[in-house]
Scaffold this motif. Structure first.
Motif, mmCIF file in Angstrom:
data_model
loop_
_atom_site.group_PDB
_atom_site.id
_atom_site.type_symbol
_atom_site.label_atom_id
_atom_site.label_comp_id
_atom_site.label_asym_id
_atom_site.label_seq_id
_atom_site.Cartn_x
_atom_site.Cartn_y
_atom_site.Cartn_z
ATOM 1 N N HIS A 63 -0.771 20.159 -18.755
ATOM 2 C CA HIS A 63 0.374 20.246 -17.852
ATOM 3 C C HIS A 63 0.715 18.819 -17.457
ATOM 4 O O HIS A 63 -0.110 17.912 -17.602
ATOM 5 C CB HIS A 63 0.008 21.022 -16.576
ATOM 6 C CG HIS A 63 -0.234 22.474 -16.805
ATOM 7 N ND1 HIS A 63 0.774 23.404 -16.775
ATOM 8 C CD2 HIS A 63 -1.370 23.154 -17.083
ATOM 9 C CE1 HIS A 63 0.259 24.598 -17.002
ATOM 10 N NE2 HIS A 63 -1.030 24.470 -17.197
ATOM 11 N N ALA A 64 1.888 18.611 -16.911
ATOM 12 C CA ALA A 64 2.279 17.269 -16.473
ATOM 13 C C ALA A 64 1.250 16.704 -15.497
ATOM 14 O O ALA A 64 0.886 15.523 -15.579
ATOM 15 C CB ALA A 64 3.663 17.300 -15.833
ATOM 16 N N PRO A 90 5.910 12.400 -22.706
ATOM 17 C CA PRO A 90 5.939 13.846 -22.468
ATOM 18 C C PRO A 90 4.855 14.568 -23.253
ATOM 19 O O PRO A 90 4.340 14.057 -24.253
ATOM 20 C CB PRO A 90 7.337 14.255 -22.955
ATOM 21 C CG PRO A 90 7.703 13.206 -23.947
ATOM 22 C CD PRO A 90 7.051 11.935 -23.481
ATOM 23 N N ARG A 93 4.294 20.892 -23.748
ATOM 24 C CA ARG A 93 5.046 21.847 -22.908
ATOM 25 C C ARG A 93 6.458 21.346 -22.663
ATOM 26 O O ARG A 93 7.417 22.119 -22.701
ATOM 27 C CB ARG A 93 4.350 22.057 -21.566
ATOM 28 C CG ARG A 93 3.145 22.939 -21.620
ATOM 29 C CD ARG A 93 2.551 23.099 -20.212
ATOM 30 N NE ARG A 93 1.242 23.665 -20.263
ATOM 31 C CZ ARG A 93 0.993 24.973 -20.259
ATOM 32 N NH1 ARG A 93 1.992 25.825 -20.211
ATOM 33 N NH2 ARG A 93 -0.242 25.411 -20.306
ATOM 34 N N ASP A 94 6.599 20.042 -22.392
ATOM 35 C CA ASP A 94 7.924 19.456 -22.171
ATOM 36 C C ASP A 94 8.779 19.624 -23.432
ATOM 37 O O ASP A 94 9.957 19.984 -23.363
ATOM 38 C CB ASP A 94 7.810 17.967 -21.832
ATOM 39 C CG ASP A 94 6.945 17.709 -20.624
ATOM 40 O OD1 ASP A 94 7.128 18.390 -19.604
ATOM 41 O OD2 ASP A 94 6.079 16.818 -20.701
ATOM 42 N N TRP A 95 8.174 19.337 -24.585
ATOM 43 C CA TRP A 95 8.884 19.424 -25.854
ATOM 44 C C TRP A 95 9.362 20.856 -26.106
ATOM 45 O O TRP A 95 10.525 21.075 -26.449
ATOM 46 C CB TRP A 95 7.990 18.940 -26.990
ATOM 47 C CG TRP A 95 8.601 19.027 -28.343
ATOM 48 C CD1 TRP A 95 9.667 18.299 -28.815
ATOM 49 C CD2 TRP A 95 8.200 19.884 -29.408
ATOM 50 N NE1 TRP A 95 9.935 18.655 -30.115
ATOM 51 C CE2 TRP A 95 9.048 19.629 -30.495
ATOM 52 C CE3 TRP A 95 7.189 20.838 -29.537
ATOM 53 C CZ2 TRP A 95 8.923 20.292 -31.711
ATOM 54 C CZ3 TRP A 95 7.068 21.500 -30.754
ATOM 55 C CH2 TRP A 95 7.925 21.218 -31.820
ATOM 56 N N GLY A 97 9.979 23.049 -23.974
ATOM 57 C CA GLY A 97 11.020 23.366 -22.998
ATOM 58 C C GLY A 97 12.401 22.930 -23.442
ATOM 59 O O GLY A 97 13.409 23.474 -22.992
ATOM 60 N N SER A 98 12.464 21.942 -24.339
ATOM 61 C CA SER A 98 13.755 21.445 -24.809
ATOM 62 C C SER A 98 14.072 21.878 -26.242
ATOM 63 O O SER A 98 15.142 21.571 -26.763
ATOM 64 C CB SER A 98 13.775 19.915 -24.742
ATOM 65 O OG SER A 98 12.848 19.364 -25.668
#
Length: 189
Positions: A63-64, A90, A93-95, A97-98
């Protein structure tokens, strides 16, 4: 065949494994290895295979806050293993998300502590779920590559990752119903 290997790495172990997987994929194929920050939709366009992986944090994907904590700890008390150059970027999870829908073959991997997965957790399970959720078709079971408590790859894991990359190349060709394109080489970003 064109393959893209996407990795998230804090201390470099997952990066080393991603490079080893790419070496296994390379013979007769075009392979790009890229940290999550460089994994654009455009890079995935025209790919025949996407391999994605990251480190196991708290029994699953990072996680972040777990990424920030690891980087902060390393800056506070540098250990024997330096941060990966992309550690502060990043995470997977960030990736995800986009990421839009992608229709391509895929595989997932992680790095985790040596020991039973029931005790250490496996980020690759979460990566697998997210790959499928975004329309990618898995061609292999998720794979874990082991690290020691001293945050070093267990001896032989890099070779095992390269072998796994070779198996993925063969499975991707079978999944596509074609042969390798004949173009060779790799690009690491």
């Amino acid at each position: 065949m064109r393959a893209v290997v996407i990795y998230e790495s804090i201390y470099g172990n997952t990066h080393v494994i991603a490079d080893a997987i790419a070496r296994g994929l390379e013979p007769g194929n075009e392979v790009t290895v890229v940290a999550v920050a460089g994994a654009t939709q455009e890079l995935l366009d025209g790919a025949d295979l996407v391999v994605a992986g990251g480190p196991t944090h708290l029994h699953g994907m990072s996680h972040a806050n777990t990424r920030r904590a690891a980087v902060k700890q390393e800056h506070k008390e540098p250990g024997p293993v330096p941060l990966d150059p992309d550690a502060e970027g990043p995470g997977l999870r960030d990736w995800f998300g986009s990421l839009g829908r992608v229709s391509v073959s895929a595989a997932a991997f992680d790095t985790r502590l040596s020991g039973p997965a029931a005790f250490t957790g496996r980020a690759a399970k979460g990566v697998t779920r997210l790959l499928e959720r975004h329309g990618l078709t898995l061609i292999a079971e998720p794979e874990s590559f082991l690290v020691t408590k001293e945050n070093q790859l267990v001896p032989g894991e890099e070779d095992r990752a390269q072998e796994w990359g070779g198996l993925l190349a063969a499975k991707a060709v079978l999944a596509s119903g074609s042969t390798a394109s004949g173009s060779t080489g790799s690009r690491r970003t």
